[in-house]
Design an enzyme around this catalytic site. Structure first.
Site, PDB file in Angstrom:
ATOM      1  N   LYS A 180      36.640  37.106  30.439  1.00 15.04           N
ATOM      2  CA  LYS A 180      35.551  36.532  29.416  1.00 15.04           C
ATOM      3  C   LYS A 180      36.097  35.593  28.560  1.00 15.04           C
ATOM      4  CE  LYS A 180      34.264  38.253  25.544  1.00 15.04           C
ATOM      5  NZ  LYS A 180      33.644  37.115  24.895  1.00 15.04           N
ATOM      6  N   GLY A 232      43.792  37.400  20.938  1.00 12.77           N
ATOM      7  CA  GLY A 232      42.879  37.344  19.941  1.00 12.77           C
ATOM      8  C   GLY A 232      43.360  38.100  18.706  1.00 12.77           C
ATOM      9  N   GLU A 235      43.257  43.099  14.850  1.00  7.74           N
ATOM     10  CA  GLU A 235      42.198  43.864  14.403  1.00  7.74           C
ATOM     11  C   GLU A 235      41.495  44.381  15.881  1.00  7.74           C
ATOM     12  OE1 GLU A 235      37.904  44.030  12.074  1.00  7.74           O
ATOM     13  OE2 GLU A 235      38.935  42.244  12.369  1.00  7.74           O
ATOM     14  N   GLY A 237      42.745  43.816  18.824  1.00  9.48           N
ATOM     15  CA  GLY A 237      43.911  44.193  19.640  1.00  9.48           C
ATOM     16  C   GLY A 237      44.053  45.667  19.645  1.00  9.48           C
ATOM     17  N   GLU A 254      48.381  39.766  22.882  1.00 12.16           N
ATOM     18  CA  GLU A 254      48.982  38.648  22.024  1.00 12.16           C
ATOM     19  C   GLU A 254      48.217  38.518  21.047  1.00 12.16           C
ATOM     20  OE1 GLU A 254      49.076  35.393  20.371  1.00 12.16           O
ATOM     21  OE2 GLU A 254      48.910  34.087  22.448  1.00 12.16           O
ATOM     22  N   CYS A 288      47.808  30.757  16.912  1.00  9.39           N
ATOM     23  CA  CYS A 288      48.523  32.472  16.400  1.00  9.39           C
ATOM     24  C   CYS A 288      49.690  32.167  15.984  1.00  9.39           C
ATOM     25  CB  CYS A 288      48.184  33.295  17.616  1.00  9.39           C
ATOM     26  SG  CYS A 288      48.674  32.408  19.222  1.00  9.39           S
ATOM     27  N   GLU A 385      46.810  36.286   7.776  1.00 12.03           N
ATOM     28  CA  GLU A 385      46.661  35.158   8.860  1.00 12.03           C
ATOM     29  C   GLU A 385      45.295  34.197   8.550  1.00 12.03           C
ATOM     30  OE1 GLU A 385      47.058  34.280  13.493  1.00 12.03           O
ATOM     31  OE2 GLU A 385      46.099  35.768  12.958  1.00 12.03           O
TER      32      GLU A 385
END
Length: 474
Positions: A180, A232, A235, A237, A254, A288, A385
Site C-alpha cells: 500500500k 513511516g 506513532e 509504528g 523503519e 527520516c 521530528e
C-alpha cells in the site's frame, strides 16, 4: 559584480501519460476499488492529477488471496529464474527513468534533480542488487525458505525508492507482495504495477492497493499475511506493533528520526556546510534520517553559521520540475501545518529563527529553509521530528558532550560526524546510538549497505545482506 538570473529549465510533463483515474492492481490486472475514490494533487500547484481507487478490506482480501495463490509457483522457481524477472524490472526502470522521475516530482513535490539523479537510479540499483542475491540465498546464512505473503506499507517522502527497498528483497527471497503506497503519492507505485506487467511478472506476485490509513490497517491485520514491513511515523509504528503482537507475523519497522550532524573544530567548513545542507534541506527535509540537529563545536560556531547562512542564501526554491530548483514543495497541506506549528513552538520557547530572503509561490505548499539558533535540549524543536526544512543548532565543547547530546533523543536512526581525525570518527561511531553513522558526508545510500534504527526509530534492517533476513524463515 554582475547579477544573473537562472533561466527556467522545466522538465516536460509530456513524458508522462497521466490517466484521469487509476484502479487497484490485483492478480496482474487493474480493478475498481470498493471504497470512494480520492484525488491525488500536485503539491506545488494544488491542481488535481488523477482520481485513485480506495481499497476496502474486501479488496485487500482479494489481493492477499491472489498473492497466496501466486506464492506456490513463485517460491518454487529456481533463484536464477526469479533473478531474471528482477533484472528485467531493473532495466525497464532505467528505460522509463525520465517518466518515473517526472511523475515522482509531480506527485510528491521534490525537485526533479533529486528524483532524476538520486531516487530513480537507486530504485534500479536495488532491483539489480537483489537480483544478484536471488540464486545465492544458500550463502547468506539465513536459510532459503520464503515466508509467504508480505504486507508492506510505505510513506510519501520517497514513494518509489521505499517501494524498491521493500519489493526487491521480497521477490528475491521468493515471497509475494501486497503493497500500500501513501495516499498522497500513489502514482509511481501504480506505474510500477505497469512495469511488472511489462516485465512479464506472473500475476499475483506483486499487488498494489491504494487508499488511506484504513487500507494500510487492513493489510497489516490480514490473517494470511506472514510478514509486515512498514516505513513511516513512530506513532503508527506503535499501532502496527500492537496489531502484529502474538500473531506470529515477522515485522520490520523503519520509523522517525532526529539525527545529530556533529561538526568538530577541525572539520573542513565548506565541506561540512554542504553536508549540513544536504542533511536537512534535501527532499525539503522530508527524510527520516535527516540531520535535523546540528551540533557544532563552540569554537567554530560563528564561522560555521556565517558560511551556512551564505549558502542558504543561494538555494533556489520553486517549481519542482525546474532543473535549477534546490528546494521543492512540502508534500501536503497537513504536513505544512505541522512544520509551521513546530516552528512557532521553537520561537515561543525562545530559540532564534532565521530564513534567507525567499519569495514563496502563491499556490501550493511551501516553507522556506529555516534554521534556529539558541536551541536548548529541552526545546520541542530539539526533541520532536519536524519532517521539514528546519534545522536546530546546538553547541558542544568536548567529544563526550557531543555524544551525550546526540544520544539524548528517543530516536536512533542516523548521525553524521565531521572531523579530519579518523580516530575521532571511529571513537564517535562506537558511542553513537544510531543505525547509520556517516563520516564527512551525509545521506549517502547504497543497496549493499544495511539501513535501520535503534530505540523509537524502529527495528530490523533494510538493504544489503541484512535485508534478506526479514524475508526468509530463519
Amino acid at each position: 559584480m554582475a547579477i544573473f538570473e537562472y533561466a527556467p529549465a522545466p522538465e516536460s510533463r509530456d513524458v508522462v501519460d497521466l490517466q484521469p483515474s487509476y484502479g487497484l492492481f490485483i492478480d496482474g490486472e487493474f480493478a475498481d476499488g470498493g471504497g470512494p475514490s480520492f484525488k491525488t494533487i500536485n503539491p506545488a500547484t494544488e491542481e488535481p492529477l488523477a482520481e485513485v481507487a480506495t481499497a476496502t478490506a474486501e479488496d485487500v482480501d482479494r489481493a492477499v488471496r491472489a498473492a497466496r495463490k501466486a506464492f506456490e509457483a513463485w517460491s518454487a522457481l529456481p533463484g536464477a529464474e526469479r533473478a531474471k524477472y528482477l533484472f528485467r524490472i531493473a532495466r525497464i526502470i532505467q528505460e522509463r527513468a525520465r517518466e518515473l522521475a517526472v511523475l515522482e516530482s509531480l506527485d510528491n513535490g521534490k525537485p526533479i534533480r533529486e528524483s532524476r539523479d538520486v531516487d530513480v537510479p537507486l530504485v534500479a540499483a536495488h532491483f539489480f542488487y537483489y537480483a544478484g542475491w536471488a540464486d545465492k540465498l544458500a550463502y547468506a546464512g539465513f536459510g532459503t525458505k520464503a515466508l509467504g505473503v508480505a504486507g508492506q506499507v510505505i510513506p510519501w517522502n520517497f514513494p518509489l525508492l521505499m517501494l524498491a527497498w521493500k519489493i526487491a528483497p521480497t521477490l528475491a527471497c521468493g515471497n509475494t507482495v501486497v503493497l500500500k503506497p501513501a495516499e498522497t503519492t500513489p502514482l509511481t507505485a501504480l506505474l510500477f504495477a505497469d512495469i511488472c506487467r511489462q516485465a512479464g511478472l506472473p500475476a499475483g506476485v506483486v499487488n498494489i492497493v491504494t487508499g488511506a490509513g484504513e487500507t494500510g490497517a487492513a493489510v497489516v491485520a490480514h490473517p494470511d499475511v506472514n510478514k509486515v514491513a512498514f516505513t513511516g511515523s513512530t506513532e503508527v509504528g506503535r499501532i502496527i506493533a500492537r496489531t502484529v503482537a502474538g500473531t506470529g507475523k515477522k515485522l520490520t519497522l523503519e520509523l522517525g528520526g532526529k539525527a545529530a550532524n556533529i561538526v568538530f573544530d577541525d572539520a573542513a567548513i565548506d565541506q561540512a556546510v554542504e553536508g549540513i545542507v544536504n542533511g536537512i534541506f534535501f527532499n525539503q527535509g522530508h527524510v527520516c534520517c535527516a540531520g535535523s540537529r546540528l551540533l557544532v563545536q563552540e569554537s567554530v560556531q560563528e564561522e560555521l553559521l556565517a558560511a551556512l547562512k551564505r549558502r542558504l542564501g543561494t538555494l533556489r526554491l520553486g517549481d519542482p520540475l525546474d532543473k535549477n530548483t534546490d528546494v521543492g514543495a512540502i508534500n501536503s497541506a497537513e504536513q505544512l501545518a505541522k512544520i509551521r506549528s513546530l516552528s512557532e513552538a521553537g520561537e515561543s520557547e525562545g530559540a532564534e529563527r532565521w530564513s534567507p530572503a525567499c519569495e514563496l509561490p502563491e499556490r501550493g505548499f511551501w516553507f522556506p529553509p529555516t534554521l534556529f539558533t539558541g536551541v536548548a535540549q529541552s526545546h520541542t524543536i530539539a526533541r520532536e521530528e519536524i519532517f521539514g526544512p528546519v534545522l536546530s543548532v546546538l553547541t558542544f565543547r568536548t567529544p563526550a558532550e557531543a555524544v551525550e547530546k546526540a544520544n539524548n533523543t528517543p530516536y536512533g536512526l542516523s548521525a553524521g560526524v565531521w572531523t579530519e581525525k579518523g580516530s575521532r570518527i571511529l571513537w564517535m561511531a562506537d558511542r553513537l546510538r544510531a543505525g547509520v553513522v556517516w563520516a564527512n558526508t551525509f545521506n549517502k545510500f547504497d543497496p549493499a549497505s544495511p539501513f535501520g534504527g535503534y530505540k523509537e526509530s524502529g527495528y530490523g534492517r533494510e538493504g544489503g545482506l541484512h535485508g534478506l533476513e526479514a524475508y526468509l524463515d530463519v
